[in-house]
Design a protein around this motif. Structure first.
Motif, PDB file in Angstrom:
ATOM      1  N   PRO A  76       0.810  -1.195   0.000  1.00  0.00           N
ATOM      2  CA  PRO A  76       0.000   0.000   0.000  1.00  0.00           C
ATOM      3  C   PRO A  76       0.849   1.252   0.000  1.00  0.00           C
ATOM      4  CG  PRO A  76       0.000  -1.033   2.150  1.00  0.00           C
ATOM      5  CD  PRO A  76       0.652  -1.987   1.214  1.00  0.00           C
ATOM      6  N   SER A  77       0.444   2.241  -0.784  1.00  0.00           N
ATOM      7  CA  SER A  77       1.110   3.534  -0.725  1.00  0.00           C
ATOM      8  C   SER A  77       0.629   4.246   0.518  1.00  0.00           C
ATOM      9  CB  SER A  77       0.782   4.354  -1.971  1.00  0.00           C
ATOM     10  OG  SER A  77      -0.596   4.652  -2.003  1.00  0.00           O
ATOM     11  N   TYR A 112      -3.259  -3.441   8.244  1.00  0.00           N
ATOM     12  CA  TYR A 112      -2.100  -2.594   7.970  1.00  0.00           C
ATOM     13  C   TYR A 112      -2.408  -1.592   6.862  1.00  0.00           C
ATOM     14  CZ  TYR A 112       2.547  -1.041   6.603  1.00  0.00           C
ATOM     15  OH  TYR A 112       3.644  -0.259   6.284  1.00  0.00           O
ATOM     16  N   GLU A 113      -3.019  -2.046   5.797  1.00  0.00           N
ATOM     17  CA  GLU A 113      -3.368  -1.152   4.690  1.00  0.00           C
ATOM     18  C   GLU A 113      -4.288  -0.031   5.167  1.00  0.00           C
ATOM     19  OE1 GLU A 113      -5.079  -1.367   0.106  1.00  0.00           O
ATOM     20  OE2 GLU A 113      -5.114  -3.141   1.399  1.00  0.00           O
ATOM     21  N   GLN A 114      -5.235  -0.369   6.021  1.00  0.00           N
ATOM     22  CA  GLN A 114      -6.144   0.634   6.574  1.00  0.00           C
ATOM     23  C   GLN A 114      -5.359   1.689   7.369  1.00  0.00           C
ATOM     24  OE1 GLN A 114      -9.529   0.860   6.323  1.00  0.00           O
ATOM     25  NE2 GLN A 114      -9.750   2.572   7.768  1.00  0.00           N
ATOM     26  N   LEU A 115      -4.435   1.249   8.193  1.00  0.00           N
ATOM     27  CA  LEU A 115      -3.659   2.166   9.024  1.00  0.00           C
ATOM     28  C   LEU A 115      -2.785   3.090   8.181  1.00  0.00           C
ATOM     29  CD1 LEU A 115      -2.501  -0.357  11.783  1.00  0.00           C
ATOM     30  CD2 LEU A 115      -4.181   1.478  12.071  1.00  0.00           C
ATOM     31  N   VAL A 154      -0.452   4.902  15.061  1.00  0.00           N
ATOM     32  CA  VAL A 154      -1.915   4.936  15.028  1.00  0.00           C
ATOM     33  C   VAL A 154      -2.496   3.693  15.695  1.00  0.00           C
ATOM     34  CG1 VAL A 154      -3.933   4.957  13.510  1.00  0.00           C
ATOM     35  CG2 VAL A 154      -1.933   6.336  12.932  1.00  0.00           C
ATOM     36  N   TYR A 155      -1.874   2.548  15.421  1.00  0.00           N
ATOM     37  CA  TYR A 155      -2.347   1.272  15.979  1.00  0.00           C
ATOM     38  C   TYR A 155      -2.334   1.294  17.504  1.00  0.00           C
ATOM     39  CZ  TYR A 155      -2.356  -3.779  16.944  1.00  0.00           C
ATOM     40  OH  TYR A 155      -2.645  -5.028  17.424  1.00  0.00           O
ATOM     41  N   ASP A 156      -1.288   1.884  18.074  1.00  0.00           N
ATOM     42  CA  ASP A 156      -1.167   1.939  19.540  1.00  0.00           C
ATOM     43  C   ASP A 156      -0.876   3.383  19.935  1.00  0.00           C
ATOM     44  OD1 ASP A 156      -0.644   1.711  22.204  1.00  0.00           O
ATOM     45  OD2 ASP A 156       0.803   0.080  22.031  1.00  0.00           O
ATOM     46  N   GLU A 209       4.408  -4.980   5.565  1.00  0.00           N
ATOM     47  CA  GLU A 209       3.335  -5.519   6.397  1.00  0.00           C
ATOM     48  C   GLU A 209       3.863  -6.569   7.373  1.00  0.00           C
ATOM     49  OE1 GLU A 209      -1.310  -6.937   5.896  1.00  0.00           O
ATOM     50  OE2 GLU A 209       0.070  -7.185   4.221  1.00  0.00           O
ATOM     51  N   ASP A 210       4.756  -7.428   6.908  1.00  0.00           N
ATOM     52  CA  ASP A 210       5.345  -8.435   7.798  1.00  0.00           C
ATOM     53  C   ASP A 210       6.136  -7.764   8.919  1.00  0.00           C
ATOM     54  OD1 ASP A 210       4.327 -10.575   6.356  1.00  0.00           O
ATOM     55  OD2 ASP A 210       6.091 -10.738   5.070  1.00  0.00           O
TER      56      ASP A 210
END
Length: 382
Positions: free
Chosen positions: A14-15, A125-128, A174-176, A199-200
């Motif tokens: 994802p960009s 991940y793509e969403q974030l 953003v995730y945490d 992503e990994d």
């Protein structure tokens, strides 16, 4: 919108808003010789016949190791969990000898538990990256060029390496949101990016900080750096017990671990140690946990103690941040570290002492204690 994987593996990634930061890419640095890890190196003279023979022998030995590892993990890691349950000591011994470089990314995902997190969170991940904003974005942009500046993958300003690193750090902030972003996190994410996709690498960072397999690391980066304080307190007690001459000299010269060991824990030795050593440390760290950081710190002090106990304050601080090259050879330092006895009893006793220590501090002095640790960590990265 997608961009190619920064490692050129053809996968679509994802960009991100990071793309908006660079309407045009930075100039590509002139080509320079690099070693097998992608770091700048000096030109070498042609190899002699004896050197070529030694290299051939090493190559054959590595091919034998690689066959054993592939049999152990199976296709795509399918046999890993089964093999670990049946032969835990074999796995431990092989990991301590070093994971084959071509399998390192996969093995790290398996030992950390991040592969399972990825499979359970498809699309997150793509969403974030694409749709969320972070208050730390400017801080991340400011720090990116300081992360592995000698590595070819991260050298190009706003290039694929720096964009991928930005994506991961922004996504995690953003995730945490309680942890957000702290500068030392860039070295963790950067090291992971060299062996796996964005992503990994993101999910392995999540696995580490949230404790998918071992104790959570997020306390290293929370406000006040509470886990850093705990580890430094425990490490100081271990130094006094296991390297008593060094511990006594440090006390005499008023040297405490926050002056030299903070970044060992915050970046798991990835900040300033030789890359070949850092990778071997991470092989073990992801399988055995943070205990290896304590063991390596003690092993370094033991190896250098005859010199350290002779030095005055200023030279001592410099020496603790610039260990001799021979002390940082993986096949020298790691066997010493494996022999350092840091068991559950040591860590539990020192943890109880740390809790009692905190309980005796007033709120005012506790704030000063936090500030001292934080300042020491900030100076380490300047």
């Amino acid at each position: 919108m997608t961009m190619e994987s920064p490692r050129g593996d053809g996968e679509k990634r994802p960009s991100s808003e990071g793309d908006e930061l660079d309407s045009k890419l930075g100039s590509v640095p002139p080509l320079r010789p690099v070693d097998r890890f992608g770091l700048k190196s000096s030109p070498t003279s042609p190899a002699s016949a004896s050197t070529k023979g030694r290299v051939q022998s090493e190559r054959e030995r590595e091919e034998g190791r690689l066959r054993k590892w592939r049999k152990m993990i199976g296709v795509g890691g399918a046999d890993w969990k089964h093999y670990v349950r049946r032969n835990p000591q074999v796995v431990k011994r092989r990991i301590r000898k070093g994971v084959p470089d071509c399998l390192r990314g996969l093995v790290w995902q398996l030992t950390s538990g991040s592969r399972d997190l990825l499979l359970m969170n498809q699309g997150v991940y793509e969403q974030l990256v694409l749709y969320e904003t972070s208050a730390a974005e400017l801080d991340i942009i400011r720090d990116i060029s300081r992360t592995f500046p000698s590595h070819v993958f991260f050298q190009q300003r706003h290039g694929p390496g720096q964009r991928a690193l930005y994506n991961i750090l922004k996504a995690y902030s953003v995730y945490d949101r309680d942890v957000g972003y702290v500068q030392g996190m860039g070295f963790l994410a950067g090291l992971l990016l060299l062996y796996m996709s964005e992503e990994d690498a993101f999910w392995l960072l999540v696995a580490l900080l949230k404790g998918a397999v071992h104790a959570p690391m997020e306390g290293l980066y929370l406000v006040g750096l509470p886990l850093v304080q705990q580890y430094l307190f425990q490490f100081e007690r271990l130094v006094k017990e296991l390297v008593p001459k060094v511990g006594a000299h440090f006390e005499e010269e008023m040297i405490n671990p926050s002056m030299y060991a903070s970044q060992w824990f915050i970046t798991v030795f990835s900040y300033s140690f030789p890359f070949s050593l850092a990778l071997r440390i991470w092989d073990v760290f992801l399988y055995e946990g943070v205990k290896i950081v304590f063991r390596l710190g003690i092993a370094l002090l033991q190896y250098c103690q005859d010199d350290l106990v002779k030095l005055p304050f200023e030279k001592l601080v410099h020496a603790l941040r610039n260990f001799p090259e021979e002390a940082l050879q993986p096949d020298v330092l790691l066997p010493l570290a494996y022999n350092v006895k840091v068991d559950a009893f040591h860590t539990e006793v020192s943890l109880n002492r740390y809790r009692r220590f905190l309980s005796t501090l007033s709120k005012f002095f506790l704030c000063l204690f936090h500030e001292r640790i934080y300042s020491s960590c900030s100076v380490a990265y300047c």
